[in-house]
Design an enzyme around this catalytic site. Structure first.
Site, short mmCIF file in Angstrom:
data_model
loop_
_atom_site.label_atom_id
_atom_site.label_comp_id
_atom_site.label_asym_id
_atom_site.label_seq_id
_atom_site.Cartn_x
_atom_site.Cartn_y
_atom_site.Cartn_z
N GLY A 27 0.99 -1.34 0.14
CA GLY A 27 0.04 -0.11 0.05
C GLY A 27 0.85 1.34 0.01
NE ARG A 31 -6.87 7.22 4.62
CZ ARG A 31 -7.50 6.46 5.53
NH1 ARG A 31 -8.25 7.21 6.35
NH2 ARG A 31 -7.70 5.05 5.20
CE1 TYR A 366 29.38 12.34 25.06
CE2 TYR A 366 31.69 13.03 24.79
CZ TYR A 366 30.52 12.52 24.44
OH TYR A 366 30.78 11.46 23.36
CG ASN A 386 34.49 11.65 22.34
OD1 ASN A 386 34.13 12.69 22.05
ND2 ASN A 386 33.65 10.59 21.91
CB THR A 423 39.64 21.46 40.13
OG1 THR A 423 39.11 20.62 41.25
CG2 THR A 423 38.51 22.33 39.69
#
Length: 460
Positions: A27, A31, A366, A386, A423
């Site tokens: 088909g 629609r 991340y 990365n 840090t």
């Protein structure tokens, strides 16, 4: 007789009978107003075609033929992705459902015991229903099994004309007389046909109707003329709903989600607000898993016993270990593997990475293409760098390492076990175990500079 397939989806429920499944997918789906073939639109992360192929395979189909239209290579590829040994045949002209079934004439002629005719846009039919159709055929008393349903509003549906419990014919709504239109038992379209009689019955279907098409529904009356019995198998209307437009696609999604949520809870998972959780067709939730509101699962997610997925998290292609915690507002992308007792906090993204037992990545980080050792601590704002614009590289973080907040780990790089990254460091070289690395500019201070700067700017 055709040999049984070794396809992994198949359930060998009928070792003494063979089965051919013909899935009609030619088909256009105008629609849907989409560039995608209708059957490729997804429900719970899997195409409608994929759901149908999975169901007929689990019902024991030895061979599956998908009938497609011309130039539907993408649909053929989708079918082979689900069932590698599927056969695709082309219905060059769209001349009705019986004409579409006969596009698989060669497979029908091979001599299968049971033939199942399914539709690619009817994705909610369960394997058990196809199995019941096969059981009816195996009894040997009927040549045609039609799926039907009791409609709340039968307008527009073909009616199943029954007499003393025997299915005599299927009457299209436009051809029904006033008494027949009062009937509420409607035709779902799906059929089981005895393989021994299939070609004779299908070949006798004509096109003497206003559409000049070959209707599969005529097979019931033809079977009666050939002194062969037909029967109806009645199922819930929702199970056999067809999808022809976006609104019906959304309804089918809602019905599938309700089914998946009920199954997950019956197996021991807690969904705090079930209606707000979106599951994929293959989501696996272990016992005592808790899913908070507004969590979305893409395909390929396994959550093991006792894990907690907090609100507004999105997971796809990920494995979550026992008693791990994810979120809120976390994203796990394909290849994320969390071991037991891992903590992934708010606004953390993990992709193609393994996170060892007891490790913590609690906020704003991340982690991509990396390995994070057990009991490591990754501070807020840490990222693994990365990608250099051409290739991906890995970051290795050893067991018990401490990564200070706002650190950038430039892959390929390895942080030794027990190492401490200060840090704000930008780490570009490997770090030895149990060492401290400080990779940032030395702080300098110029007393009075700010006041002088502001004064100079006011004068200019």
């Amino acid at each position: 007789m055709p040999a049984n397939s070794s396809r992994s989806l198949k359930a060998p429920a009928y070792p003494s009978r063979t089965c051919l499944a013909i899935v009609l997918a030619a088909g256009n789906g105008k629609r849907m107003r989409s560039r995608l073939p209708k059957a490729m639109h997804k429900i719970a992360g899997r195409s409608m075609l994929g759901h149908v192929l999975n169901s007929v395979a689990k019902a024991g189909a030895d061979k599956i033929v998908v009938v497609v239209g011309p130039d539907q290579e993408a649909l053929e590829a989708e079918a082979r992705l689900i069932v590698p040994d599927v056969e695709c045949v082309i219905q060059a002209e769209r001349r009705g459902t019986a004409h579409a079934v006969l596009a698989a004439r060669e497979a029908i002629a091979a001599g299968y015991d049971d033939i199942i005719v399914a539709f690619a846009d009817t994705p909610l039919v369960q394997p058990e229903t196809f199995s019941k159709m096969r059981i009816a055929l195996a009894a040997g008393e009927t040549a045609v099994v039609c799926l039907g349903f009791e409609a709340k509003d039968p307008t527009g549906y073909g009616r199943l004309i029954m007499k003393d419990g025997v299915l005599e014919s299927i009457r299209e709504d436009r051809d029904a007389n006033p008494d027949e239109r009062k009937l509420s038992t409607c035709n779902a379209g799906l059929m089981g046909i005895s393989g021994r009689h299939a070609l004779d019955l299908l070949g006798a279907i004509g096109c003497e109707n206003s559409q000049r098409e070959y209707y599969l529904t005529d097979i019931v009356a033809i079977a009666r003329m050939q002194k062969l019995a037909s029967c109806a198998l009645i199922v819930q209307q929702d199970e056999v709903m067809g999808v022809n437009d976006r609104a019906q696609l959304a309804l089918a999604e809602a019905l599938m989600q309700a089914r998946l949520r009920t199954q997950a809870m019956s197996l021991g998972a807690t969904l705090v607000d079930p209606a707000s959780v979106t599951l994929a067709y293959d989501t696996t939730l272990g016992e005592d898993v808790t899913i908070e509101p507004h969590v979305v699962f893409g395909p390929g997610v396994e959550v093991k016993m006792g894990a907690l997925i907090r609100s507004f998290s999105h997971l796809e292609g990920a494995s979550i270990g026992e008693n791990a915690t994810v979120g809120p507002f976390a994203r796990l992308r394909p290849g994320a593997r969390l071991m037991q007792d891992v903590h992934i906090g708010n606004f953390v993204e993990v992709k193609a990475s393994e996170v060892g037992a007891g490790a913590k990545i609690n906020h704003l980080s991340y982690i991509g293409d990396a390995s994070v050792g057990a009991k490591s601590n990754v501070g807020a704002g840490t990222i693994t760098c990365n990608y250099d614009g051409f290739a991906k590289y890995r970051t290795e973080i050893g067991e018990g390492a401490f990564i200070g907040s706002h650190s950038s780990l430039v892959a390929p790089v390895a942080i030794g076990a027990g190492a401490y990254v200060a840090t704000g460091s930008v780490v570009t070289r490997d770090v030895l175990p149990d060492s401290l690395v400080v990779a940032r500019a030395r702080q300098t201070e110029k007393p009075g500079w700010a006041a002088g700067f502001r004064q100079k700017k006011r004068k200019s």
